[in-house]
Design a protein around this motif. Structure first.
Motif, short mmCIF file in Angstrom:
data_model
loop_
_atom_site.label_atom_id
_atom_site.label_comp_id
_atom_site.label_asym_id
_atom_site.label_seq_id
_atom_site.Cartn_x
_atom_site.Cartn_y
_atom_site.Cartn_z
N ALA A 136 -0.53 45.81 8.03
CA ALA A 136 -1.36 44.93 7.53
C ALA A 136 -1.42 43.51 8.44
O ALA A 136 -0.41 43.32 8.74
N ARG A 137 -2.63 43.17 8.50
CA ARG A 137 -2.77 41.84 9.68
C ARG A 137 -3.67 40.70 8.68
O ARG A 137 -4.79 41.14 8.42
N ALA A 138 -3.11 39.60 8.89
CA ALA A 138 -3.82 38.34 8.28
C ALA A 138 -4.48 37.65 9.68
O ALA A 138 -3.75 37.31 10.68
N VAL A 139 -5.69 37.26 9.56
CA VAL A 139 -6.51 36.76 10.66
C VAL A 139 -6.83 35.10 9.65
O VAL A 139 -7.62 35.42 8.89
N LEU A 140 -6.27 34.16 10.33
CA LEU A 140 -6.71 32.82 9.82
C LEU A 140 -7.41 32.18 10.82
O LEU A 140 -6.88 31.78 12.06
N LEU A 141 -8.67 31.57 10.62
CA LEU A 141 -9.48 30.84 11.45
C LEU A 141 -9.43 29.57 11.26
O LEU A 141 -9.61 29.15 10.01
N ALA A 142 -8.98 28.50 12.25
CA ALA A 142 -8.90 27.11 12.09
C ALA A 142 -10.00 26.45 12.59
O ALA A 142 -10.40 26.72 13.65
N ALA A 143 -10.48 25.46 11.85
CA ALA A 143 -11.65 24.66 12.29
C ALA A 143 -11.92 23.55 11.60
O ALA A 143 -11.59 23.28 10.24
N ASP A 144 -12.28 22.45 12.14
CA ASP A 144 -12.44 20.99 11.54
C ASP A 144 -13.97 20.94 11.38
O ASP A 144 -14.96 21.63 12.00
N HIS A 145 -14.26 20.26 10.17
CA HIS A 145 -15.61 20.09 9.98
C HIS A 145 -16.03 18.48 9.92
O HIS A 145 -15.50 17.67 9.25
N GLY A 146 -17.25 18.24 10.52
CA GLY A 146 -17.58 16.75 10.60
C GLY A 146 -17.73 16.14 9.34
O GLY A 146 -17.73 14.79 9.33
#
Length: 437
Positions: A136-146
């Protein structure tokens, strides 16, 4: 076949867009005039290069992955027809589960949702009983929002980068949940605006789309090339994980402002008003709640002309993280790999992905009850049900990781009960007495 965890399987109508229509080249996307000038797409570059690199993925926490901003995106890869989970296997596993319960003197439906999930996994795998989940693999996407710059949140600048760095270093509740549940964890920086500090693990290259998403109440979240790159990045991440042996994926989003962008995307696709999707789950006071409502209103005004095109909705009001999540969900369905989604960003990406590739929802499980009005609208439209309700409000994958542990246990239980039932011979077996429970 419909997802066995669906609340009313077969009742949620797919969106009007066909996979072929929305997979058009970048030059054809977003042809309607923007209500306001489009973002320039120029933002600071970080990282060490623009050539994508793929490295072997360890089983435990990985470093943040990032690269320089890429201004030229590849042609969008075509999206083929979405396969269906094996309906015959699902029926066989349902019957087998009842047979195991009877052999072991257990109530036929005593395991409730745990049994439903094991049937879902069996249908996805095409095997009854289902095979144990081994990677099992977790993929977390990181991003800022203006949009967060408008005072909608109490957290200071750099909060997204600090959270992502803490998860990548293994020093957060999210990392503990993954570690204790035996789920490999990968944090990918697709649009973080700031680095945390010099102690942040050295980034790899190949995934960063831009430095922070545009401020959606005033400007577009992405340019057309950035949208295509983010979408392709999500598909690439799914391929990398599945090619590495992943048999269950878990998704999450790390980013201040991601829930606001997701609320706008859901409202645009569902033709809802700001009051229908605004939430104060972070404990915001009345002033911040009003600021958030106004930001959603203004962003909705900008995106409504594009509401019939889900890719344009992602470009104008979503962001790199939501676009990448959408691509990941679609590619996982194409690769016949089940995914557990979490939070408002995950639900917004799922709603968008289903509009782009109808039928993909059969491969997704809503891990935890999001407790957010926007996510509730999305889940209901998809015809899905949440697996558990832990009252989590983080959107970062915590609820999905907790659910993943139960999914893994449910499959193991089905396997073990099947083995135990095979050793039991009841006196009435030769009499062929029907199961009337």
């Amino acid at each position: 076949m419909e997802n066995p965890q669906s609340a009313h399987a077969g009742t949620a109508a797919p969106g009007p867009e066909s996979p072929t229509a929305v997979a058009a080249p970048a030059s054809e996307a977003g042809t309607a005039p923007d209500p306001e000038p489009a973002a320039t797409g120029t933002s600071r570059a970080t990282g060490t290069g623009t050539t994508p690199e793929t490295s072997a993925e360890p089983e435990t926490i990985t470093a943040l992955e990032a690269s320089a901003v890429l201004e030229v995106s590849p042609e969008p890869a075509p999206i083929g027809p979405i396969p269906e989970p094996d309906a015959a296997i699902a029926a066989a596993e349902q019957a087998a589960a009842r047979g195991r319960a009877r052999a072991l003197d257990l109530p036929a439906d005593g395991f409730g949702r745990l049994a439903e999930v094991s049937v879902w996994i069996a249908a996805a795998q095409g095997a009854s009983p289902p095979r144990p989940i081994t990677r099992a693999r977790a993929v977390l996407l990181a991003a800022d929002h203006g949009v967060a710059a408008g005072g909608l949140y109490p957290w200071p600048a750099g909060a997204t980068a600090r959270r992502a760095a803490a998860v990548a270093a293994g020093g957060s509740p999210l990392a503990v949940l993954a570690r204790r549940g035996g789920v490999g964890l990968r944090v990918v920086d697709v649009a973080v605006a700031d680095t945390a500090d010099e102690a942040t693990p050295a980034p790899a290259t190949g995934y960063r789309v831009r430095a922070g998403n545009g401020r959606i109440d005033q400007d577009d979240a992405l340019t057309v090339p950035e949208l295509d790159l983010a979408f392709a990045t999500g598909r690439r991440l799914a391929d990398e994980e599945i090619d590495g042996g992943a048999d269950l994926l878990v998704t999450g989003a790390l980013g201040v402002g991601a829930d606001t962008a997701a609320a706008v995307v859901i409202a645009a696709l569902r033709d809802l008003e700001p009051i229908d999707v605004v939430d104060r789950g972070d404990g915001s006071d009345d002033e911040r709640w009003m600021l958030r409502t106004a930001a959603i209103r203004d962003a909705l005004r900008r995106v409504r002309p594009f509401a019939s095109d889900p890719r344009s909705v992602l470009r104008v009001a979503g962001g790199a993280d939501l676009a990448a999540l959408t691509g990941l969900l679609i590619q996982a369905a194409l690769r016949r790999t089940p995914v557990i989604i979490d939070g408002v960003p995950g639900c917004a990406a799922a709603l968008t992905a289903e509009r782009i590739a109808p039928g993909a929802r059969a491969w997704w499980l809503v891990g935890a009850e999001p407790g957010d009005p926007a996510a509730t609208h999305a889940v209901g439209t998809l015809g899905l049900r949440s697996f558990i309700d832990l009252k989590t409000r983080t959107d970062d994958g915590s609820g999905a990781l907790a659910a993943a542990t139960l999914v893994i246990d449910a499959v193991e239980t089905a396997v073990d009960l099947d083995a135990a039932a095979a050793t039991v011979r009841r006196p009435d077996d030769d009499l062929n007495i029907p199961d009337i429970t």
